[in-house]
Design a protein around this motif. Structure first.
Motif, PDB file in Angstrom:
ATOM      1  N   ILE A 159       0.855  -1.190   0.000  1.00 37.12           N
ATOM      2  CA  ILE A 159       0.000   0.000   0.000  1.00 37.12           C
ATOM      3  C   ILE A 159       0.893   1.243   0.000  1.00 37.12           C
ATOM      4  O   ILE A 159       1.768   1.364   0.868  1.00 37.12           O
ATOM      5  CB  ILE A 159      -0.911   0.014   1.244  1.00 37.12           C
ATOM      6  N   PRO A 160       0.692   2.162  -0.953  1.00 42.18           N
ATOM      7  CA  PRO A 160       1.432   3.431  -0.886  1.00 42.18           C
ATOM      8  C   PRO A 160       1.157   4.126   0.452  1.00 42.18           C
ATOM      9  O   PRO A 160       0.007   4.223   0.894  1.00 42.18           O
ATOM     10  CB  PRO A 160       0.878   4.239  -2.056  1.00 42.18           C
ATOM     11  N   HIS A 161       2.206   4.576   1.105  1.00 43.58           N
ATOM     12  CA  HIS A 161       2.080   5.117   2.457  1.00 43.58           C
ATOM     13  C   HIS A 161       1.156   6.338   2.542  1.00 43.58           C
ATOM     14  O   HIS A 161       0.535   6.564   3.569  1.00 43.58           O
ATOM     15  CB  HIS A 161       3.457   5.455   3.023  1.00 43.58           C
ATOM     16  N   ARG A 162       1.031   7.084   1.466  1.00 41.82           N
ATOM     17  CA  ARG A 162       0.181   8.286   1.514  1.00 41.82           C
ATOM     18  C   ARG A 162      -1.268   7.943   1.859  1.00 41.82           C
ATOM     19  O   ARG A 162      -2.005   8.775   2.361  1.00 41.82           O
ATOM     20  CB  ARG A 162       0.257   9.067   0.210  1.00 41.82           C
ATOM     21  N   ARG A 163      -1.711   6.698   1.575  1.00 43.89           N
ATOM     22  CA  ARG A 163      -3.082   6.296   1.878  1.00 43.89           C
ATOM     23  C   ARG A 163      -3.304   6.028   3.356  1.00 43.89           C
ATOM     24  O   ARG A 163      -4.429   6.110   3.840  1.00 43.89           O
ATOM     25  CB  ARG A 163      -3.461   5.042   1.079  1.00 43.89           C
ATOM     26  N   THR A 164      -2.263   5.691   4.095  1.00 44.77           N
ATOM     27  CA  THR A 164      -2.428   5.333   5.501  1.00 44.77           C
ATOM     28  C   THR A 164      -1.771   6.316   6.456  1.00 44.77           C
ATOM     29  O   THR A 164      -1.938   6.201   7.661  1.00 44.77           O
ATOM     30  CB  THR A 164      -1.844   3.937   5.766  1.00 44.77           C
ATOM     31  N   CYS A 165      -1.028   7.274   5.933  1.00 43.96           N
ATOM     32  CA  CYS A 165      -0.292   8.220   6.773  1.00 43.96           C
ATOM     33  C   CYS A 165      -1.248   9.162   7.497  1.00 43.96           C
ATOM     34  O   CYS A 165      -2.073   9.826   6.865  1.00 43.96           O
ATOM     35  CB  CYS A 165       0.681   9.032   5.914  1.00 43.96           C
ATOM     36  N   PRO A 166      -1.139   9.249   8.822  1.00 45.41           N
ATOM     37  CA  PRO A 166      -2.024  10.163   9.563  1.00 45.41           C
ATOM     38  C   PRO A 166      -1.748  11.633   9.286  1.00 45.41           C
ATOM     39  O   PRO A 166      -2.568  12.486   9.574  1.00 45.41           O
ATOM     40  CB  PRO A 166      -1.766   9.817  11.030  1.00 45.41           C
ATOM     41  N   TRP A 167      -0.609  11.945   8.701  1.00 47.80           N
ATOM     42  CA  TRP A 167      -0.234  13.331   8.412  1.00 47.80           C
ATOM     43  C   TRP A 167      -0.360  13.670   6.932  1.00 47.80           C
ATOM     44  O   TRP A 167       0.110  14.711   6.484  1.00 47.80           O
ATOM     45  CB  TRP A 167       1.183  13.620   8.888  1.00 47.80           C
ATOM     46  N   ALA A 168      -0.990  12.825   6.154  1.00 49.74           N
ATOM     47  CA  ALA A 168      -1.058  13.027   4.701  1.00 49.74           C
ATOM     48  C   ALA A 168      -1.754  14.329   4.314  1.00 49.74           C
ATOM     49  O   ALA A 168      -1.461  14.889   3.266  1.00 49.74           O
ATOM     50  CB  ALA A 168      -1.753  11.847   4.037  1.00 49.74           C
ATOM     51  N   ASP A 169      -2.664  14.823   5.141  1.00 52.13           N
ATOM     52  CA  ASP A 169      -3.400  16.035   4.800  1.00 52.13           C
ATOM     53  C   ASP A 169      -2.674  17.319   5.192  1.00 52.13           C
ATOM     54  O   ASP A 169      -3.108  18.404   4.831  1.00 52.13           O
ATOM     55  CB  ASP A 169      -4.780  16.027   5.462  1.00 52.13           C
ATOM     56  N   LEU A 170      -1.566  17.201   5.922  1.00 52.08           N
ATOM     57  CA  LEU A 170      -0.813  18.389   6.311  1.00 52.08           C
ATOM     58  C   LEU A 170       0.007  18.889   5.127  1.00 52.08           C
ATOM     59  O   LEU A 170       0.431  18.098   4.282  1.00 52.08           O
ATOM     60  CB  LEU A 170       0.130  18.071   7.475  1.00 52.08           C
ATOM     61  N   PRO A 171       0.253  20.196   5.059  1.00 45.86           N
ATOM     62  CA  PRO A 171       1.093  20.713   3.972  1.00 45.86           C
ATOM     63  C   PRO A 171       2.500  20.130   4.078  1.00 45.86           C
ATOM     64  O   PRO A 171       3.001  19.889   5.173  1.00 45.86           O
ATOM     65  CB  PRO A 171       1.109  22.217   4.200  1.00 45.86           C
TER      66      PRO A 171
END
Length: 94
Positions: free
Chosen positions: A58-70
């Motif tokens: 799974i690409p990490h961007r899908r599960t990263c809790p900080w993905a929405d931060l700039p």
């Protein structure tokens, strides 16, 4: 934790370290196999897991809790080594 897989095009991509079984049914998600090829489908539920299914990451961007931060930005500032240095959140205006 993350691992890195290099896409067939040569771009490194962070992925979650644990592989998953993928059902290639035209599902909405993309995964990367260990050779860097993209697989489209959905993650198999535990009762659907079979040895004949493709295994991918799974690409990490899908599960990263900080993905929405700039993203942190690089800014020019004085450092011991000179050149570019990572901005702090405050410096980046976040």
């Amino acid at each position: 934790m993350i691992d890195w897989i290099t896409r067939l095009e040569g771009k490194p991509v962070p992925v979650d370290p644990d592989p998953v079984f993928v059902i290639e049914d035209g599902g909405p998600d993309t995964f990367l196999d260990d050779m860097g090829a993209t697989i489209t489908g959905r993650q198999a539920r535990p009762e659907e897991e079979r040895q004949v299914l493709p295994v991918a990451f799974i690409p990490h961007r899908r599960t990263c809790p900080w993905a929405d931060l700039p993203a942190r930005r690089r800014i020019e500032r004085e450092t011991d080594a000179g050149g570019l240095a990572l901005a702090t959140w405050k410096e980046a205006g976040v």
